[in-house]
Design a protein around this motif. Structure first.
Motif, PDB file in Angstrom:
ATOM      1  N   CYS A 127       0.839  -1.206   0.000  1.00 40.51           N
ATOM      2  CA  CYS A 127       0.000   0.000   0.000  1.00 40.51           C
ATOM      3  C   CYS A 127       0.867   1.246   0.000  1.00 40.51           C
ATOM      4  O   CYS A 127       0.597   2.211  -0.720  1.00 40.51           O
ATOM      5  N   VAL A 128       1.918   1.231   0.799  1.00 33.37           N
ATOM      6  CA  VAL A 128       2.844   2.365   0.860  1.00 33.37           C
ATOM      7  C   VAL A 128       3.467   2.606  -0.509  1.00 33.37           C
ATOM      8  O   VAL A 128       3.560   3.755  -0.964  1.00 33.37           O
ATOM      9  N   ASP A 129       3.879   1.550  -1.182  1.00 35.89           N
ATOM     10  CA  ASP A 129       4.490   1.691  -2.506  1.00 35.89           C
ATOM     11  C   ASP A 129       3.529   2.343  -3.496  1.00 35.89           C
ATOM     12  O   ASP A 129       3.936   3.186  -4.303  1.00 35.89           O
ATOM     13  N   LYS A 130       2.245   1.986  -3.431  1.00 38.52           N
ATOM     14  CA  LYS A 130       1.274   2.601  -4.343  1.00 38.52           C
ATOM     15  C   LYS A 130       1.053   4.076  -4.003  1.00 38.52           C
ATOM     16  O   LYS A 130       0.919   4.911  -4.889  1.00 38.52           O
ATOM     17  N   VAL A 131       1.033   4.402  -2.723  1.00 36.57           N
ATOM     18  CA  VAL A 131       0.875   5.804  -2.320  1.00 36.57           C
ATOM     19  C   VAL A 131       2.057   6.627  -2.833  1.00 36.57           C
ATOM     20  O   VAL A 131       1.877   7.723  -3.365  1.00 36.57           O
ATOM     21  N   VAL A 132       3.264   6.093  -2.710  1.00 41.85           N
ATOM     22  CA  VAL A 132       4.455   6.798  -3.205  1.00 41.85           C
ATOM     23  C   VAL A 132       4.368   6.985  -4.719  1.00 41.85           C
ATOM     24  O   VAL A 132       4.655   8.067  -5.241  1.00 41.85           O
ATOM     25  N   ALA A 133       3.971   5.943  -5.427  1.00 45.50           N
ATOM     26  CA  ALA A 133       3.839   6.047  -6.888  1.00 45.50           C
ATOM     27  C   ALA A 133       2.825   7.120  -7.267  1.00 45.50           C
ATOM     28  O   ALA A 133       3.079   7.928  -8.171  1.00 45.50           O
ATOM     29  N   ILE A 134       1.703   7.162  -6.585  1.00 50.08           N
ATOM     30  CA  ILE A 134       0.679   8.181  -6.874  1.00 50.08           C
ATOM     31  C   ILE A 134       1.219   9.573  -6.571  1.00 50.08           C
ATOM     32  O   ILE A 134       0.995  10.517  -7.333  1.00 50.08           O
ATOM     33  N   ALA A 135       1.952   9.703  -5.479  1.00 49.17           N
ATOM     34  CA  ALA A 135       2.553  11.005  -5.154  1.00 49.17           C
ATOM     35  C   ALA A 135       3.454  11.470  -6.298  1.00 49.17           C
ATOM     36  O   ALA A 135       3.356  12.613  -6.758  1.00 49.17           O
ATOM     37  N   HIS A 136       4.299  10.582  -6.792  1.00 48.86           N
ATOM     38  CA  HIS A 136       5.215  10.953  -7.870  1.00 48.86           C
ATOM     39  C   HIS A 136       4.469  11.230  -9.171  1.00 48.86           C
ATOM     40  O   HIS A 136       4.824  12.155  -9.901  1.00 48.86           O
ATOM     41  N   LEU A 137       3.424  10.449  -9.453  1.00 44.34           N
ATOM     42  CA  LEU A 137       2.655  10.660 -10.681  1.00 44.34           C
ATOM     43  C   LEU A 137       1.926  12.006 -10.687  1.00 44.34           C
ATOM     44  O   LEU A 137       1.610  12.534 -11.753  1.00 44.34           O
ATOM     45  N   THR A 138       1.660  12.553  -9.511  1.00 45.95           N
ATOM     46  CA  THR A 138       0.960  13.839  -9.425  1.00 45.95           C
ATOM     47  C   THR A 138       1.926  15.008  -9.253  1.00 45.95           C
ATOM     48  O   THR A 138       1.496  16.131  -8.989  1.00 45.95           O
ATOM     49  N   GLY A 139       3.220  14.744  -9.399  1.00 47.38           N
ATOM     50  CA  GLY A 139       4.197  15.823  -9.300  1.00 47.38           C
ATOM     51  C   GLY A 139       4.602  16.156  -7.877  1.00 47.38           C
ATOM     52  O   GLY A 139       5.147  17.229  -7.624  1.00 47.38           O
ATOM     53  N   HIS A 140       4.342  15.269  -6.943  1.00 46.08           N
ATOM     54  CA  HIS A 140       4.756  15.461  -5.557  1.00 46.08           C
ATOM     55  C   HIS A 140       5.969  14.588  -5.263  1.00 46.08           C
ATOM     56  O   HIS A 140       6.344  13.738  -6.058  1.00 46.08           O
ATOM     57  N   ARG A 141       6.531  14.786  -4.113  1.00 45.58           N
ATOM     58  CA  ARG A 141       7.609  13.934  -3.642  1.00 45.58           C
ATOM     59  C   ARG A 141       7.026  13.036  -2.566  1.00 45.58           C
ATOM     60  O   ARG A 141       6.266  13.495  -1.715  1.00 45.58           O
ATOM     61  N   GLY A 142       7.359  11.755  -2.597  1.00 38.40           N
ATOM     62  CA  GLY A 142       6.929  10.814  -1.570  1.00 38.40           C
ATOM     63  C   GLY A 142       8.146  10.220  -0.901  1.00 38.40           C
ATOM     64  O   GLY A 142       8.832   9.391  -1.486  1.00 38.40           O
ATOM     65  N   HIS A 143       8.436  10.679   0.293  1.00 38.69           N
ATOM     66  CA  HIS A 143       9.618  10.220   1.031  1.00 38.69           C
ATOM     67  C   HIS A 143       9.185   9.194   2.070  1.00 38.69           C
ATOM     68  O   HIS A 143       8.310   9.466   2.885  1.00 38.69           O
ATOM     69  N   VAL A 144       9.792   8.005   2.050  1.00 41.73           N
ATOM     70  CA  VAL A 144       9.418   6.915   2.948  1.00 41.73           C
ATOM     71  C   VAL A 144      10.459   6.766   4.059  1.00 41.73           C
ATOM     72  O   VAL A 144      11.654   6.775   3.789  1.00 41.73           O
ATOM     73  N   THR A 145       9.966   6.630   5.281  1.00 36.13           N
ATOM     74  CA  THR A 145      10.828   6.265   6.403  1.00 36.13           C
ATOM     75  C   THR A 145      10.258   5.004   7.038  1.00 36.13           C
ATOM     76  O   THR A 145       9.060   4.767   6.999  1.00 36.13           O
ATOM     77  N   VAL A 146      11.136   4.199   7.614  1.00 33.56           N
ATOM     78  CA  VAL A 146      10.729   2.957   8.256  1.00 33.56           C
ATOM     79  C   VAL A 146      10.677   3.179   9.762  1.00 33.56           C
ATOM     80  O   VAL A 146      11.601   3.743  10.345  1.00 33.56           O
ATOM     81  N   ILE A 147       9.590   2.752  10.367  1.00 30.95           N
ATOM     82  CA  ILE A 147       9.442   2.786  11.816  1.00 30.95           C
ATOM     83  C   ILE A 147       9.639   1.342  12.280  1.00 30.95           C
ATOM     84  O   ILE A 147       8.803   0.481  11.995  1.00 30.95           O
TER      85      ILE A 147
END
Length: 176
Positions: A127-147
């Motif tokens: 799910c996180v990977d899809k959210v990041v992909a959508i962020a990038h597809l819309t011209g945003h940056r999606g930065h992931v951190t691991v907890i």
């Protein structure tokens, strides 16, 4: 589709054995203690014209602290993939759909930070990977951190619990 985002974050599916054959309806179940999530669920169900029923949460004479709901959905609209984001294909979404998706996740497994970024948190890496992909597809940056997973964590409710590894996505505008 906004309700499917709510299901992924906070809902549960009905039993696979239940077909909805008698009523033509299946259900999702939700439990909340946050008023904002209850209000959002009721609003979205009203928009979709899906019936919501609150479940009595008093068990053995003690209040659980939360409120539980069944959301009844016509069988043909019930999404068995709603606990994942596998119900949509990235190749077939529009920019407007993607922006609506990002807007909705902040209501469920996310929020808006003080820096005006959307933060999404999940233990489901797919799910996180899809959210990041959508962020990038819309011209945003999606930065992931691991907890990392932790043991004996004091929860806001006062209970001690073990946590799973989780992923945080910070979605922000690109300055370039």
């Amino acid at each position: 589709e906004r309700l499917y985002i709510a299901v992924q974050a906070d809902g549960s599916l009905c039993s696979e054995a239940y077909t909805g054959g008698r009523t033509g309806m299946k259900h999702y179940r939700f439990s909340f203690s946050k008023r904002r999530k209850i209000n959002r669920l009721l609003y979205l169900c009203g928009q979709a014209e899906w019936h919501v029923s609150e479940i009595n949460t008093v068990e053995s004479g003690t209040e659980t602290g939360g409120r539980s709901f069944y959301v009844y959905v016509p069988v043909e609209q019930y999404n068995t993939l709603a606990k994942t984001f596998d119900w949509f294909d990235l190749d077939k979404i529009s920019y407007e759909w993607a922006m609506d998706f990002l807007d909705e996740i902040k209501h469920w497994d996310g929020n808006i930070t003080k820096n005006c970024r959307i933060r999404y948190i999940s233990t489901n890496k797919a799910c996180v990977d899809k959210v990041v992909a959508i962020a990038h597809l819309t011209g945003h940056r999606g930065h992931v951190t691991v907890i990392p997973a932790r043991s004996n964590v004091s929860m806001p409710s006062g209970h001690i619990s073990n946590t799973k590894e989780a992923y945080q996505v910070y979605i922000s505008d690109r300055p370039y």
